[in-house]
Design an enzyme around this catalytic site. Structure first.
Site, PDB file in Angstrom:
ATOM      1  N   CYS A   1     -35.263  37.019 -21.477  1.00 40.93           N
ATOM      2  CA  CYS A   1     -35.742  36.676 -22.831  1.00 40.93           C
ATOM      3  C   CYS A   1     -36.067  35.513 -23.675  1.00 40.93           C
ATOM      4  O   CYS A   1     -35.076  34.720 -22.879  1.00 40.93           O
ATOM      5  CB  CYS A   1     -34.888  37.681 -23.928  1.00 40.93           C
TER       6      CYS A   1
ATOM      7  N   CYS B   1     -27.433  40.955 -17.494  1.00 43.56           N
ATOM      8  CA  CYS B   1     -27.779  41.619 -18.653  1.00 43.56           C
ATOM      9  C   CYS B   1     -27.284  42.915 -18.979  1.00 43.56           C
ATOM     10  O   CYS B   1     -27.187  43.561 -20.158  1.00 43.56           O
ATOM     11  CB  CYS B   1     -29.188  41.745 -18.907  1.00 43.56           C
TER      12      CYS B   1
ATOM     13  N   CYS C   1     -27.086  43.262 -27.659  1.00 37.38           N
ATOM     14  CA  CYS C   1     -28.376  43.020 -27.720  1.00 37.38           C
ATOM     15  C   CYS C   1     -28.978  43.299 -26.493  1.00 37.38           C
ATOM     16  O   CYS C   1     -30.076  44.026 -26.393  1.00 37.38           O
ATOM     17  CB  CYS C   1     -28.829  41.451 -28.060  1.00 37.38           C
ATOM     18  N   CYS C   2     -28.522  43.102 -25.318  1.00 40.73           N
ATOM     19  CA  CYS C   2     -28.865  43.487 -23.889  1.00 40.73           C
ATOM     20  C   CYS C   2     -28.813  45.111 -23.895  1.00 40.73           C
ATOM     21  O   CYS C   2     -29.712  45.811 -23.455  1.00 40.73           O
ATOM     22  CB  CYS C   2     -28.115  42.812 -22.902  1.00 40.73           C
TER      23      CYS C   2
ATOM     24  N   CYS D   1     -32.533  33.587 -24.797  1.00 38.01           N
ATOM     25  CA  CYS D   1     -31.575  33.516 -23.880  1.00 38.01           C
ATOM     26  C   CYS D   1     -31.929  32.527 -22.620  1.00 38.01           C
ATOM     27  O   CYS D   1     -31.340  32.983 -21.491  1.00 38.01           O
ATOM     28  CB  CYS D   1     -30.760  34.661 -23.703  1.00 38.01           C
TER      29      CYS D   1
END
Length: 248
Positions: free
Chosen positions: A214, A240, A133-134, A217
């Site tokens: 985010c 990240c 995702c990062c 998280c």
């Protein structure tokens, strides 16, 4: 452009070009005890404004670096990674600081919708695979955004601990130079910049969010001593990826 942007020594541009790693070592040795404004001024001399960018999350400690940069040259491009998962408070804080500091070139970069639809169609990667995702929301967009630049500035500090505890002032990031103007600063010095500059705090700071990324998280920090303890809690993840993977 302020006095900080004026040469402190003969410009490096007159010297033969070196490989980024070698040049980074030279600059790190020369700037080891330099102040944040001096480091930013040196970066400007090294590559010029059009080839230098500052990457900012507009998080809880971001205003200090942005203030120092604006005092040196408010037209240095600022790259802001809008992941699509940011707090509304962070987006509002970005706009507040742009106005207050007179930042002239802030570029909000988002991951392409096509990439998200392909790699994260259910928008749940933050839970199932936070590293990926990062990567698609931050690392890849930053790689593209930095492609025109020869060097970049960021706000990492040694007192943040973990992988940041021994960062140099200047390092190589693939084909680019990476400047860490706040590597040597203390918490007290950051606080002093906020006080003297009359900088507003991030709206979530008072609620215990000492480091803000985010929404999915980010949690309240476990302790004031570890400001990043609220990031990816329970995941064994502390970064990240933009500072652990080469951007070129």
């Amino acid at each position: 452009m302020s006095e900080w942007a004026q040469p402190l020594s003969p410009s490096a541009k007159s010297q033969p070009a070196n490989e980024p790693a070698e040049r980074a070592r030279e600059l790190d040795a020369a700037l080891r005890t330099a102040s944040p404004p001096e480091v930013i001024a040196a970066a400007l001399r090294e590559v010029g404004r059009d080839r230098l960018a500052l990457v900012s999350s507009f998080g809880t400690e971001s205003a200090a670096l942005l203030k120092v940069m604006a005092d040196v040259d408010p037209a240095i491009p600022v790259i802001f990674l809008d992941t699509g998962w940011l707090f509304d408070e962070t987006l509002a804080y970005r706009d507040t600081l742009i106005d207050q500091l007179g930042l002239r070139d802030v570029r909000s970069i988002r991951p392409p919708d096509a990439d998200l639809d392909r790699d994260d169609p259910a928008r749940e990667l933050w839970f199932s695979d936070p590293d990926k995702c990062c990567f698609i929301r931050k690392v890849e967009p930053l790689r593209r955004a930095l492609s025109p630049f020869a060097a970049w500035l960021n706000g990492r500090k040694r007192f943040q601990g973990g992988a940041r505890a021994e960062i140099p002032v200047v390092e190589a990031d693939g084909v680019r130079l990476k400047f860490n103007p706040f590597a040597n600063v203390s918490r007290e010095e950051v606080a002093a910049i906020y006080t003297l500059g009359k900088l507003p705090p991030h709206p979530l700071l008072a609620s215990g969010f000492l480091s803000v990324g985010c929404m999915p998280c980010t949690s309240r920090a476990d302790s004031e001593a570890d400001t990043r303890s609220g990031r990816w809690q329970g995941r064994g993840k502390t970064e990240c990826g933009i500072h652990t993977m080469k951007t070129s």
